[in-house]
Design a protein around this motif. Structure first.
Motif, short mmCIF file in Angstrom:
data_model
loop_
_atom_site.label_atom_id
_atom_site.label_comp_id
_atom_site.label_asym_id
_atom_site.label_seq_id
_atom_site.Cartn_x
_atom_site.Cartn_y
_atom_site.Cartn_z
N GLN A 123 11.92 -32.05 -25.42
CA GLN A 123 13.07 -32.22 -24.52
C GLN A 123 12.71 -32.95 -23.23
OE1 GLN A 123 14.46 -28.22 -24.05
NE2 GLN A 123 15.13 -28.07 -26.17
N GLU A 124 11.41 -33.11 -22.95
CA GLU A 124 11.02 -33.68 -21.67
C GLU A 124 10.03 -34.81 -21.87
OE1 GLU A 124 11.09 -29.99 -18.72
OE2 GLU A 124 9.97 -29.56 -20.52
N GLN A 125 9.91 -35.67 -20.87
CA GLN A 125 8.97 -36.79 -20.89
C GLN A 125 7.65 -36.38 -20.27
OE1 GLN A 125 8.81 -40.08 -21.81
NE2 GLN A 125 10.64 -39.69 -23.04
N TRP A 126 6.56 -36.63 -20.97
CA TRP A 126 5.23 -36.25 -20.48
C TRP A 126 4.97 -36.84 -19.09
CZ3 TRP A 126 0.40 -38.12 -19.06
CH2 TRP A 126 -0.67 -37.22 -19.13
N SER A 127 5.30 -38.12 -18.93
CA SER A 127 4.94 -38.82 -17.69
C SER A 127 5.74 -38.33 -16.48
CB SER A 127 5.14 -40.33 -17.88
OG SER A 127 6.46 -40.59 -18.29
N GLU A 128 6.83 -37.60 -16.72
CA GLU A 128 7.57 -37.04 -15.58
C GLU A 128 6.86 -35.81 -15.01
OE1 GLU A 128 11.62 -36.13 -16.55
OE2 GLU A 128 12.00 -38.18 -17.19
N HIS A 129 6.06 -35.17 -15.84
CA HIS A 129 5.47 -33.89 -15.42
C HIS A 129 3.97 -33.96 -15.18
CE1 HIS A 129 9.13 -31.59 -16.01
NE2 HIS A 129 9.31 -32.23 -17.14
N PHE A 130 3.31 -34.98 -15.77
CA PHE A 130 1.86 -35.00 -15.73
C PHE A 130 1.34 -36.40 -15.43
CE2 PHE A 130 3.20 -32.08 -19.11
CZ PHE A 130 2.67 -30.89 -18.66
N ALA A 131 0.12 -36.43 -14.94
CA ALA A 131 -0.61 -37.69 -14.80
C ALA A 131 -2.09 -37.36 -14.99
CB ALA A 131 -0.38 -38.30 -13.42
N TRP A 132 -2.86 -38.38 -15.32
CA TRP A 132 -4.31 -38.21 -15.39
C TRP A 132 -4.90 -38.45 -14.01
CZ3 TRP A 132 -7.14 -36.29 -19.22
CH2 TRP A 132 -6.57 -36.23 -20.50
N ASN A 133 -6.01 -37.80 -13.69
CA ASN A 133 -6.71 -38.13 -12.45
C ASN A 133 -7.39 -39.50 -12.61
OD1 ASN A 133 -8.88 -37.51 -14.06
ND2 ASN A 133 -9.84 -36.10 -12.62
N ASP A 134 -8.04 -39.97 -11.55
CA ASP A 134 -8.52 -41.35 -11.54
C ASP A 134 -9.54 -41.66 -12.63
OD1 ASP A 134 -6.84 -41.96 -9.49
OD2 ASP A 134 -8.36 -41.66 -7.91
N ASP A 135 -10.38 -40.69 -12.98
CA ASP A 135 -11.36 -40.99 -14.03
C ASP A 135 -10.97 -40.38 -15.39
OD1 ASP A 135 -11.84 -38.40 -13.35
OD2 ASP A 135 -13.96 -38.66 -12.85
N PHE A 136 -9.71 -40.02 -15.53
CA PHE A 136 -9.16 -39.58 -16.82
C PHE A 136 -9.90 -38.37 -17.41
CE2 PHE A 136 -7.84 -43.94 -16.34
CZ PHE A 136 -6.49 -43.87 -16.66
N THR A 137 -10.33 -37.47 -16.54
CA THR A 137 -10.99 -36.27 -17.03
C THR A 137 -10.10 -35.04 -16.89
OG1 THR A 137 -12.01 -36.02 -14.86
CG2 THR A 137 -13.35 -37.06 -16.57
N LEU A 138 -9.02 -35.18 -16.15
CA LEU A 138 -8.22 -34.01 -15.83
C LEU A 138 -6.74 -34.38 -15.85
CD1 LEU A 138 -9.23 -31.18 -14.89
CD2 LEU A 138 -8.74 -31.94 -12.56
N VAL A 139 -5.94 -33.53 -16.43
CA VAL A 139 -4.49 -33.72 -16.37
C VAL A 139 -3.97 -32.99 -15.14
CG1 VAL A 139 -2.28 -33.23 -17.51
CG2 VAL A 139 -4.26 -33.93 -18.87
N ILE A 140 -3.15 -33.69 -14.37
CA ILE A 140 -2.60 -33.12 -13.15
C ILE A 140 -1.11 -32.86 -13.36
CG2 ILE A 140 -2.16 -33.59 -10.70
CD1 ILE A 140 -4.51 -35.70 -10.99
N GLY A 141 -0.66 -31.68 -12.95
CA GLY A 141 0.77 -31.38 -13.01
C GLY A 141 1.48 -31.97 -11.80
N LEU A 142 2.57 -32.68 -12.03
CA LEU A 142 3.30 -33.33 -10.94
C LEU A 142 4.50 -32.52 -10.50
CD1 LEU A 142 3.40 -36.98 -12.37
CD2 LEU A 142 1.76 -36.04 -10.71
N THR A 143 4.98 -31.64 -11.34
CA THR A 143 6.20 -30.88 -11.09
C THR A 143 5.86 -29.40 -11.27
OG1 THR A 143 6.77 -30.92 -13.42
CG2 THR A 143 7.61 -32.75 -12.08
N PRO A 144 6.76 -28.48 -10.88
CA PRO A 144 6.51 -27.06 -11.14
C PRO A 144 6.19 -26.81 -12.63
CG PRO A 144 8.32 -27.27 -9.61
CD PRO A 144 7.96 -28.68 -10.04
N THR A 145 6.98 -27.42 -13.51
CA THR A 145 6.72 -27.27 -14.95
C THR A 145 5.36 -27.84 -15.33
OG1 THR A 145 9.03 -27.18 -15.62
CG2 THR A 145 7.50 -28.09 -17.23
N GLY A 146 5.03 -29.01 -14.79
CA GLY A 146 3.74 -29.63 -15.08
C GLY A 146 2.58 -28.78 -14.59
#
Ligand code: ZN
Length: 108
Positions: free
Chosen positions: A81-104
């Motif tokens: 139901q949701e878009q991954w890129s709205e809630h998450f992003a990778w950190n600069d070296d692509f080792t960690l997923v960062i939550g961008l929203t409360p849900t993320g």
């Protein structure tokens, strides 16, 4: 199992929670229930997500989690139901997923 193949292909071989790719994974991927069977979730395509072992273990049978910033309990990310890129992003070296929203944030 045909359903598993359909779910894996729909996800383009990537975990629907952290976007890691099955071809680079050490452990096998699973098909997980977005709404757990223990909460009445069905084994239908719209309730199944392709998930790496780490995300599957982490999520277990939860559908809500705490947002560490607000402290609120929010629903976890729903890959159908949701878009991954709205809630998450990778950190600069692509080792960690960062939550961008409360849900993320609650999901990671
Ligand atoms: Zn994952």
């Amino acid at each position: 199992m045909q359903q598993k193949k359909v779910v894996a292909e729909r996800a383009k071989g990537c975990c629907e929670y952290c976007q890691s790719q099955v071809r680079f994974a050490i452990q096998s991927f699973s098909i997980e229930h977005i709404i757990p069977r223990s909460q009445g979730g069905k084994t239908t395509l719209d309730n199944l997500a392709f998930s790496c072992q780490g995300c599957n273990n982490h999520k277990y049978n939860k559908t809500v989690g705490s947002d560490l910033v607000s402290g609120n309990v929010v629903s976890l990310y729903h890959p159908r139901q949701e878009q991954w890129s709205e809630h998450f992003a990778w950190n600069d070296d692509f080792t960690l997923v960062i939550g961008l929203t409360p849900t993320g944030r609650a999901t990671v």
